[in-house]
Scaffold this motif. Structure first.
Motif, PDB file in Angstrom:
ATOM      1  N   ILE A   6      -2.829   6.721 -22.856  1.00  0.00           N
ATOM      2  CA  ILE A   6      -3.714   7.078 -24.213  1.00  0.00           C
ATOM      3  C   ILE A   6      -4.991   6.841 -23.662  1.00  0.00           C
ATOM      4  O   ILE A   6      -5.777   5.877 -22.857  1.00  0.00           O
ATOM      5  CB  ILE A   6      -3.478   6.402 -25.441  1.00  0.00           C
ATOM      6  N   TRP A   7      -6.226   7.248 -24.271  1.00  0.00           N
ATOM      7  CA  TRP A   7      -7.366   7.185 -24.302  1.00  0.00           C
ATOM      8  C   TRP A   7      -8.151   7.538 -25.746  1.00  0.00           C
ATOM      9  O   TRP A   7      -7.609   8.488 -26.325  1.00  0.00           O
ATOM     10  CB  TRP A   7      -8.142   7.934 -23.036  1.00  0.00           C
ATOM     11  N   HIS A   8      -9.302   6.884 -25.848  1.00  0.00           N
ATOM     12  CA  HIS A   8     -10.081   7.097 -27.326  1.00  0.00           C
ATOM     13  C   HIS A   8     -11.118   6.125 -27.028  1.00  0.00           C
ATOM     14  O   HIS A   8     -11.320   5.335 -26.219  1.00  0.00           O
ATOM     15  CB  HIS A   8      -9.187   6.721 -28.403  1.00  0.00           C
ATOM     16  N   ILE A  48      -8.603   2.789 -22.532  1.00  0.00           N
ATOM     17  CA  ILE A  48      -7.515   3.569 -21.699  1.00  0.00           C
ATOM     18  C   ILE A  48      -6.153   2.697 -21.789  1.00  0.00           C
ATOM     19  O   ILE A  48      -6.273   1.249 -21.566  1.00  0.00           O
ATOM     20  CB  ILE A  48      -7.943   3.961 -20.467  1.00  0.00           C
ATOM     21  N   GLY A  49      -5.169   3.177 -22.223  1.00  0.00           N
ATOM     22  CA  GLY A  49      -3.945   2.286 -22.157  1.00  0.00           C
ATOM     23  C   GLY A  49      -2.842   3.138 -21.725  1.00  0.00           C
ATOM     24  O   GLY A  49      -2.644   4.212 -21.728  1.00  0.00           O
ATOM     25  N   ARG A  65       3.448   8.737 -33.740  1.00  0.00           N
ATOM     26  CA  ARG A  65       2.997   8.102 -34.967  1.00  0.00           C
ATOM     27  C   ARG A  65       1.450   7.474 -34.331  1.00  0.00           C
ATOM     28  O   ARG A  65       0.719   7.307 -35.331  1.00  0.00           O
ATOM     29  CB  ARG A  65       4.101   6.895 -34.698  1.00  0.00           C
ATOM     30  N   LEU A  66       1.552   7.483 -33.168  1.00  0.00           N
ATOM     31  CA  LEU A  66      -0.198   7.156 -32.812  1.00  0.00           C
ATOM     32  C   LEU A  66      -1.121   8.120 -33.188  1.00  0.00           C
ATOM     33  O   LEU A  66      -2.199   7.943 -33.559  1.00  0.00           O
ATOM     34  CB  LEU A  66      -0.334   6.950 -31.285  1.00  0.00           C
ATOM     35  N   THR A  81      -9.715  11.067 -29.061  1.00  0.00           N
ATOM     36  CA  THR A  81      -8.464  10.615 -28.643  1.00  0.00           C
ATOM     37  C   THR A  81      -7.622  11.669 -27.901  1.00  0.00           C
ATOM     38  O   THR A  81      -7.922  12.886 -28.119  1.00  0.00           O
ATOM     39  CB  THR A  81      -7.621  10.099 -29.984  1.00  0.00           C
ATOM     40  N   GLY A  82      -6.725  11.094 -27.137  1.00  0.00           N
ATOM     41  CA  GLY A  82      -5.843  11.948 -26.486  1.00  0.00           C
ATOM     42  C   GLY A  82      -4.803  11.050 -25.707  1.00  0.00           C
ATOM     43  O   GLY A  82      -4.821   9.864 -25.721  1.00  0.00           O
ATOM     44  N   TYR A  83      -3.416  11.753 -25.172  1.00  0.00           N
ATOM     45  CA  TYR A  83      -2.621  11.258 -24.575  1.00  0.00           C
ATOM     46  C   TYR A  83      -2.046  12.368 -23.576  1.00  0.00           C
ATOM     47  O   TYR A  83      -2.019  13.344 -23.938  1.00  0.00           O
ATOM     48  CB  TYR A  83      -1.876  10.443 -25.574  1.00  0.00           C
TER      49      TYR A  83
END
Length: 103
Positions: A6-8, A48-49, A65-66, A81-83
């Protein structure tokens, strides 16, 4: 193993981290086995996760859900946001404890 990458961008990292630490989506109960958080050295507002799951279904459900959270209650705190979900095909570590002692 599957990884939800993920990133945002966050408006205030410290405030975002407090919310993250409160775990509103229940990471462990949702199947997250491990996570890593990173920030680019040149952009302290980007997060970044990498969240590891045992199954693709768990990763997809959590991503959904995210997305709802990003567009809902967190919309004033996060943007850009993105993933993506990836499947780990191989993993290897170098320089374990015994290698550090030998050096």
């Amino acid at each position: 193993m599957y990884v939800l990458n993920i990133w945002h961008t966050v408006s205030d990292y410290d405030e975002w981290k407090k919310v993250f630490d409160s775990d509103p989506l229940g990471r462990e109960a949702s199947g997250v086995r491990r996570y890593v958080l990173e920030r680019p050295v040149e952009d302290e507002n980007m997060v970044i996760g990498h969240l590891e799951f045992g199954s693709l279904g768990e990763a997809e459900a959590f991503a959904g859900r995210l997305e709802e959270t990003w567009s809902g209650v967190a919309s004033e705190m996060v943007s850009d946001t993105g993933y993506t979900i990836t499947e780990v095909r191989e993993q290897r570590e170098y320089g374990g404890e015994s290698a550090r002692r030998a050096a």
